[in-house]
Structure formats: structure tokens, C-alpha cells
Design a protein around this motif. Structure first.
Motif, mmCIF file in Angstrom:
data_model
loop_
_atom_site.group_PDB
_atom_site.id
_atom_site.type_symbol
_atom_site.label_atom_id
_atom_site.label_comp_id
_atom_site.label_asym_id
_atom_site.label_seq_id
_atom_site.Cartn_x
_atom_site.Cartn_y
_atom_site.Cartn_z
ATOM 1 N N ALA A 159 0.836 -1.210 0.000
ATOM 2 C CA ALA A 159 0.000 0.000 0.000
ATOM 3 C C ALA A 159 0.867 1.255 0.000
ATOM 4 N N ILE A 160 1.912 1.263 0.819
ATOM 5 C CA ILE A 160 2.814 2.418 0.881
ATOM 6 C C ILE A 160 3.515 2.602 -0.466
ATOM 7 N N ARG A 161 4.040 1.508 -0.998
ATOM 8 C CA ARG A 161 4.757 1.559 -2.277
ATOM 9 C C ARG A 161 3.833 2.057 -3.389
ATOM 10 N N ALA A 162 2.615 1.530 -3.444
ATOM 11 C CA ALA A 162 1.673 1.920 -4.498
ATOM 12 C C ALA A 162 1.374 3.416 -4.432
ATOM 13 N N THR A 163 1.110 3.912 -3.252
ATOM 14 C CA THR A 163 0.774 5.329 -3.088
ATOM 15 C C THR A 163 1.950 6.224 -3.419
ATOM 16 N N LEU A 164 3.105 5.941 -2.833
ATOM 17 C CA LEU A 164 4.232 6.858 -2.985
ATOM 18 C C LEU A 164 4.886 6.776 -4.361
ATOM 19 N N MET A 165 4.940 5.585 -4.960
ATOM 20 C CA MET A 165 5.482 5.495 -6.325
ATOM 21 C C MET A 165 4.595 6.269 -7.296
ATOM 22 N N THR A 166 3.289 6.106 -7.155
ATOM 23 C CA THR A 166 2.367 6.801 -8.052
ATOM 24 C C THR A 166 2.438 8.305 -7.831
#
Length: 162
Positions: free
Chosen positions: A25-32
Motif C-alpha cells: 500500500a505504501i509503495r503503491a501510493t508513494l510510487m504513483t
């Protein structure tokens, strides 16, 4: 705050079952988010975050400054996170709220200025709804009616005799 504290806070706030789901969830939000904002703004925002979290905004992104709206953001986060768009949007709001507590106010303001607020799908103000509600604790209380309850008043009659 270190990586374990950051992910632990997010796991608790989102009530996710494990670290894997939390990191996704963190990766998805911050990468996007890193794809959407310019590289310099991503570097500024990431500067106060744990090294492993910082990487999602900067090192994991090859093409900063892309133009897409809030709906496309949610769609991308949902796809990476492998969850429905409604959950992805909520997760992003909670993650951004924790990020806001970790970064300099000027860097967070720069982020907000990069993302236009409008009355249509371009309305990035939706990303900041938890922050604008006073933060996760305040927003959670408002939704659940929770929070500290007043102590019942006691009279001397309930106390045992000495």
C-alpha cells in the motif's frame, strides 16, 4: 521515525493483516505520487522519510512529472496495491496523512501546490481529506464517535472507609 515504525503505524491505521500488504500500500501510493510530481518536489518530500520509504518516491520512479488526474492516480494505486479503487483511495489518504507528520511544512505545502484542486476528477484535494480533517486520529474519531470518554463523577460515598 524508522521504516518499522512507519510501516507499523500504517498497518495499524489501515488495519491490514500483515507487513506485506502494508508495504504494498505504501509503495503503491508513494510510487504513483512520485510519478505525478516533479523529481525535485519528490526529493524534497522524501528527504525526511525513512530511507526505504523515501526510495518509493524517488529511486523507484523513472518518469517524474507525469500529468494525470485524481481518478488515474487512484486507478494506478489500486492496480499496484491489488485492491479495489475505494480502498486504494482511503489507503492513499491515510498514508499521505502520516507523511504530512514527518516532513517539513514547506515541503508538504509544495506538494499541495503541485496538485490542482478543482471540482472535477482533477480534484487532488481528495488526497488531503484526512489531513484536512485534522489528521488520522481526529478523522477516525469523527467517523466512529470514539475518542476519550469523560470520567464518571465520583462522590465521596463510593470510596472505602480508611
Amino acid at each position: 521515525m524508522n521504516f518499522d515504525e512507519f510501516t507499523g503505524q500504517i498497518q495499524h491505521r489501515l488495519e491490514l493483516p500483515g507487513t506485506g500488504e502494508t508495504v504494498r500500500a505504501i509503495r503503491a501510493t508513494l510510487m504513483t505520487l512520485g510519478q505525478r510530481i516533479p523529481a525535485g518536489a519528490a526529493e524534497d518530500l522524501a528527504g525526511s522519510l525513512p530511507m526505504e520509504i523515501r526510495w518509493y518516491l524517488t529511486g523507484a520512479v523513472s518518469d517524474h512529472g507525469q500529468r494525470f488526474d485524481w481518478s488515474e492516480f487512484v486507478s494506478r494505486v489500486s492496480e499496484i496495491e491489488e485492491t479495489d479503487p475505494s480502498s486504494a483511495a482511503y489507503h492513499a489518504r491515510v498514508i499521505i496523512d502520516l507523511v504530512e507528520t514527518q516532513v517539513a511544512p514547506s515541503d508538504f505545502e509544495q506538494l499541495r501546490n503541485q496538485l490542482p484542486e478543482a471540482q472535477d476528477d482533477e480534484n487532488w484535494g481528495k488526497l488531503f481529506e484526512v489531513v484536512d480533517a485534522g489528521g488520522w486520529g481526529e478523522a477516525e474519531e469523527a467517523q466512529t464517535g470514539g475518542g476519550p470518554q469523560p470520567e464518571p463523577e465520583t462522590t465521596g460515598a463510593d470510596e472505602p472507609d480508611g
